[in-house]
Design a protein around this motif. Structure first.
Motif, PDB file in Angstrom:
ATOM      1  N   ILE A  23       0.837  -1.202   0.000  1.00  0.00           N
ATOM      2  CA  ILE A  23       0.000   0.000   0.000  1.00  0.00           C
ATOM      3  C   ILE A  23       0.869   1.248   0.000  1.00  0.00           C
ATOM      4  N   ARG A  24       1.928   1.258   0.805  1.00  0.00           N
ATOM      5  CA  ARG A  24       2.842   2.402   0.858  1.00  0.00           C
ATOM      6  C   ARG A  24       3.511   2.608  -0.492  1.00  0.00           C
ATOM      7  N   PHE A  25       3.945   1.521  -1.118  1.00  0.00           N
ATOM      8  CA  PHE A  25       4.594   1.611  -2.427  1.00  0.00           C
ATOM      9  C   PHE A  25       3.632   2.141  -3.475  1.00  0.00           C
ATOM     10  N   GLN A  26       2.392   1.636  -3.500  1.00  0.00           N
ATOM     11  CA  GLN A  26       1.405   2.098  -4.477  1.00  0.00           C
ATOM     12  C   GLN A  26       1.110   3.588  -4.304  1.00  0.00           C
ATOM     13  N   HIS A  27       1.042   4.040  -3.070  1.00  0.00           N
ATOM     14  CA  HIS A  27       0.803   5.456  -2.798  1.00  0.00           C
ATOM     15  C   HIS A  27       1.968   6.296  -3.319  1.00  0.00           C
ATOM     16  N   ALA A  28       3.189   5.869  -3.043  1.00  0.00           N
ATOM     17  CA  ALA A  28       4.366   6.605  -3.519  1.00  0.00           C
ATOM     18  C   ALA A  28       4.426   6.610  -5.045  1.00  0.00           C
ATOM     19  N   LEU A  29       4.142   5.483  -5.656  1.00  0.00           N
ATOM     20  CA  LEU A  29       4.179   5.383  -7.115  1.00  0.00           C
ATOM     21  C   LEU A  29       3.156   6.320  -7.762  1.00  0.00           C
ATOM     22  N   SER A  30       1.968   6.384  -7.192  1.00  0.00           N
ATOM     23  CA  SER A  30       0.953   7.280  -7.752  1.00  0.00           C
ATOM     24  C   SER A  30       1.373   8.737  -7.604  1.00  0.00           C
ATOM     25  N   LYS A  31       2.013   9.086  -6.497  1.00  0.00           N
ATOM     26  CA  LYS A  31       2.497  10.456  -6.312  1.00  0.00           C
ATOM     27  C   LYS A  31       3.610  10.787  -7.297  1.00  0.00           C
ATOM     28  N   ILE A  32       4.492   9.840  -7.548  1.00  0.00           N
ATOM     29  CA  ILE A  32       5.587  10.072  -8.493  1.00  0.00           C
ATOM     30  C   ILE A  32       5.032  10.258  -9.895  1.00  0.00           C
ATOM     31  N   LYS A  33       4.062   9.427 -10.263  1.00  0.00           N
ATOM     32  CA  LYS A  33       3.485   9.523 -11.603  1.00  0.00           C
ATOM     33  C   LYS A  33       2.683  10.809 -11.775  1.00  0.00           C
ATOM     34  N   MET A  34       2.022  11.264 -10.724  1.00  0.00           N
ATOM     35  CA  MET A  34       1.241  12.489 -10.801  1.00  0.00           C
ATOM     36  C   MET A  34       2.145  13.685 -11.090  1.00  0.00           C
ATOM     37  N   ALA A  36       2.213  16.526 -10.587  1.00  0.00           N
ATOM     38  CA  ALA A  36       1.611  17.809 -10.950  1.00  0.00           C
ATOM     39  C   ALA A  36       2.156  18.923 -10.057  1.00  0.00           C
ATOM     40  N   HIS A  37       2.437  18.583  -8.816  1.00  0.00           N
ATOM     41  CA  HIS A  37       2.934  19.577  -7.879  1.00  0.00           C
ATOM     42  C   HIS A  37       4.457  19.585  -7.806  1.00  0.00           C
ATOM     43  N   LYS A  38       5.094  18.761  -8.585  1.00  0.00           N
ATOM     44  CA  LYS A  38       6.558  18.712  -8.697  1.00  0.00           C
ATOM     45  C   LYS A  38       7.261  18.576  -7.342  1.00  0.00           C
ATOM     46  N   SER A  39       6.773  17.682  -6.529  1.00  0.00           N
ATOM     47  CA  SER A  39       7.430  17.397  -5.255  1.00  0.00           C
ATOM     48  C   SER A  39       8.734  16.672  -5.507  1.00  0.00           C
ATOM     49  N   SER A  40       9.679  16.881  -4.627  1.00  0.00           N
ATOM     50  CA  SER A  40      10.944  16.160  -4.749  1.00  0.00           C
ATOM     51  C   SER A  40      10.739  14.723  -4.296  1.00  0.00           C
ATOM     52  N   LEU A  41      11.632  13.866  -4.714  1.00  0.00           N
ATOM     53  CA  LEU A  41      11.557  12.463  -4.326  1.00  0.00           C
ATOM     54  C   LEU A  41      11.681  12.324  -2.815  1.00  0.00           C
ATOM     55  N   LEU A  42      12.469  13.174  -2.202  1.00  0.00           N
ATOM     56  CA  LEU A  42      12.620  13.140  -0.746  1.00  0.00           C
ATOM     57  C   LEU A  42      11.300  13.492  -0.062  1.00  0.00           C
ATOM     58  N   ASP A  43      10.601  14.509  -0.556  1.00  0.00           N
ATOM     59  CA  ASP A  43       9.303  14.878   0.018  1.00  0.00           C
ATOM     60  C   ASP A  43       8.296  13.741  -0.111  1.00  0.00           C
ATOM     61  N   ILE A  44       8.268  13.120  -1.279  1.00  0.00           N
ATOM     62  CA  ILE A  44       7.350  11.997  -1.506  1.00  0.00           C
ATOM     63  C   ILE A  44       7.708  10.836  -0.579  1.00  0.00           C
ATOM     64  N   ALA A  45       8.999  10.566  -0.433  1.00  0.00           N
ATOM     65  CA  ALA A  45       9.445   9.474   0.440  1.00  0.00           C
ATOM     66  C   ALA A  45       8.974   9.697   1.869  1.00  0.00           C
ATOM     67  N   PHE A  46       9.184  10.896   2.401  1.00  0.00           N
ATOM     68  CA  PHE A  46       8.763  11.183   3.773  1.00  0.00           C
ATOM     69  C   PHE A  46       7.250  11.145   3.910  1.00  0.00           C
ATOM     70  N   GLU A  47       6.551  11.680   2.919  1.00  0.00           N
ATOM     71  CA  GLU A  47       5.089  11.713   2.969  1.00  0.00           C
ATOM     72  C   GLU A  47       4.492  10.306   2.971  1.00  0.00           C
ATOM     73  N   CYS A  48       5.167   9.378   2.310  1.00  0.00           N
ATOM     74  CA  CYS A  48       4.647   8.009   2.194  1.00  0.00           C
ATOM     75  C   CYS A  48       5.211   7.060   3.243  1.00  0.00           C
ATOM     76  N   GLY A  49       6.029   7.569   4.160  1.00  0.00           N
ATOM     77  CA  GLY A  49       6.499   6.747   5.266  1.00  0.00           C
ATOM     78  C   GLY A  49       7.837   6.062   5.064  1.00  0.00           C
ATOM     79  N   TYR A  50       8.600   6.477   4.061  1.00  0.00           N
ATOM     80  CA  TYR A  50       9.939   5.933   3.864  1.00  0.00           C
ATOM     81  C   TYR A  50      10.928   6.735   4.707  1.00  0.00           C
TER      82      TYR A  50
END
Length: 71
Positions: A23-34, A36-50
């Protein structure tokens, strides 16, 4: 706790920890593919619990065979 794990594994086929990782991986993957807000990979990682972006990158490579830049 162990009994919950056994029941979960019996009915779902994987452990609760494996399920939460999926579930965590799917959430991160969808954020990376989106992106739209151009978040950094680090921001996405922290937001998804990595723990960090390297942990997320390793999970991406393990599950998709691609680096984040290739998605």
């Amino acid at each position: 706790m162990r009994q919950l794990e056994r029941h979960f594994n019996t009915h779902i086929g994987i452990t609760p920890k494996e399920y939460s990782n999926i579930i965590r991986f799917q959430h991160a993957l969808s954020k990376i593919k989106m992106q739209a807000h151009k978040s950094s990979l680090l921001d996405i990682a922290f937001e998804c619990g990595y723990y960090d972006h390297a942990h997320l990158t390793n999970d991406l490579r393990k599950n998709t065979g691609y680096a984040p830049s290739q998605l």
